[in-house]
Write a protein that holds these residues in place. Structure first.
Motif: not given
Length: 458
Positions: A281, A316, A318-319, A321-325, A329
């Motif tokens: 991200g 970091n 959480g950030a 994982i969010k950027s790698q969501a 998948k």
């Protein structure tokens, strides 16, 4: 011939004024049968007829030429005095220029080597087809290289091509010519076009003398040489990614792999060493280096070494994982790299740094592949393949990093196809335990068991 009587005269001839009329005393005109009509047939002395002679066209032309040849001579001299200068000074150069304008100029070989801040070593060869059966000789020509949108006045370099005889399809150009950069800004714009566009044009301009036999004319070459370029490195990828958990310190190497950069052009470009920042991200999570990179036509695979800040990733998480969501998948990690600097022979190359910094390179790396390679290295730090396969082309890199003494004992009686055996070996690995040193032992063991399961099942 007698006189006609007064009574035979018309009334208008009887007046006093009629005596002043022409032909008033003329007798009657002779008729066709009259002897007087024979007077019209007169023969000249000596028997030569005085009647009009009819000449042939050739005779008339010969007679005309004999009378006016001097006028024709003067007229031709005046015509040639006007026409010949126009032909040699206007018509012939225009025809020669038209032939050059309609000719094809195709890039067949090019290379940019030894990139310094103010110069390059340039090879540039193009095929020129004049579409003319006759050979044409040209004097040496100096060509300015420039971008069409900025004009020849902002040319970034020039090359000098030796004189040559051109017949049919002929290759013109220079090889390994030291080329100072006269306008770094224009050169940077051209490099930007080469890196970002699918194809781009190199504009050239120069004048020289051409010779068709002994006939000399001045011609100007002003052409755009269009060729495929790098297309933003479409198809960039990173393979064989491996985390070296035995690395220590922020400056150590704990990430290795192979980076592939496609080059669909015919250009050979010596880049140097590229230092990259790795992003997840907008978060910088590490750095990587491509050493001694030279892009040749086709796919270019080069070893990549770097450092991944695992502590920063965990802090970091959480950030991250969010950027790698989106990538997760599909079972991948999306690694975005942005160039920090480009260095050749110990000196930064500003035009490469500026252009490459504008191009983020994103590679999706298989999470399973990274995990398997990482665990394999933990179990075989010397780069040996063991019974579970290996990472082959990374062996030499691992060996050069002096990692062979880490966990040789863990390999004793190790069955890489058994999850419990692999899990037990990993739980004894001091480097892996150091990664999870802040985790609860139960959670740590559960994570290691999951990793072992993925490794055996991969």
């Amino acid at each position: 011939m007698g006189k006609r009587s007064v009574d035979d005269r018309p009334a208008y001839l009887s007046s006093d004024d009629a005596k002043y009329s022409l032909g008033v005393n003329r007798g009657p005109l002779p008729t066709g049968g009259d002897e007087n009509s024979k007077l019209e047939q007169v023969d000249s002395a000596g028997g030569v007829s005085l009647a009009t002679t009819h000449r042939t066209r050739r005779q008339r032309m010969a007679r005309h030429w004999k009378r006016f040849w001097c006028c024709y001579l003067i007229g031709n001299i005046i015509f040639l005095a006007i026409f010949l200068p126009i032909f040699f000074l206007v018509v012939l150069p225009a025809v020669s220029q038209l032939v050059v304008n309609k000719s094809d100029l195709v890039l067949v070989n090019a290379s940019v080597m030894q990139p310094r801040p103010d110069s390059i070593l340039l090879t540039l060869e193009s095929a020129l087809d004049l579409k003319l059966a006759l050979p044409v000789r040209i004097d040496p020509i100096t060509l300015d290289l420039f971008n069409r949108d900025t004009g020849v006045d902002n040319s970034f370099a020039n090359i000098t091509i030796e004189g040559k005889t051109i017949k049919g399809n002929t290759t013109l150009g220079v090889q390994h010519q030291f080329t100072p950069l006269m306008n770094v800004s224009s050169w940077t714009s051209y490099v930007h076009n080469v890196v970002f566009q699918k194809e781009t044009a190199l504009s050239v301009h120069g004048s020289t003398n051409s010779y068709l036999g002994k006939i000399k004319s001045r011609v100007t070459m002003d052409k755009d040489i269009v060729s495929p370029t790098l297309d933003s490195f479409n198809g960039f990828s990173i393979s064989d990614s491996t985390l070296l958990l035995s690395a220590n310190g922020s400056s150590s190497t704990n990430l290795i792999g192979n980076a592939t950069l496609p080059n669909p052009s015919i250009l050979t470009i010596e880049i140097g060493s590229i230092i990259l920042d790795i992003y997840s991200g907008d978060l910088v999570i590490g750095n990587a280096t491509l050493n001694g990179l030279t892009l040749k036509p086709g796919n270019n695979t080069s070893p990549i070494q770097g450092f991944l800040d695992l502590k920063k990733i965990v802090a970091n998480l959480g950030a991250v994982i969010k950027s790698q969501a989106a990538a997760l998948k599909s079972g991948n990690l999306a690694l975005k790299t942005i160039t920090r600097s480009v260095v050749w022979n110990g000196t930064e190359v500003p035009y490469y740094t500026q252009v490459m910094h504008q191009l983020p390179l994103i590679a999706e790396v298989s999470l399973i592949s990274v995990l398997k390679n990482t665990l394999h290295h933990l179990l075989h730090p010397d780069g040996s393949s063991g019974s579970g396969g290996g990472i082959g082309n990374l062996t030499s890199i691992i060996s050069n990093l002096n990692l062979t003494s880490a966990v040789n004992q863990a390999k004793t009686n190790l069955n890489l196809t058994d999850r419990h055996s692999v899990s037990a070996a990993l739980k004894r690995n001091v480097h892996l335990l150091d990664v999870f040193k802040d985790e609860h032992p139960v959670k740590r063991d559960a994570l290691i068991d999951s990793m072992a399961k993925l490794y055996v099942g991969a």
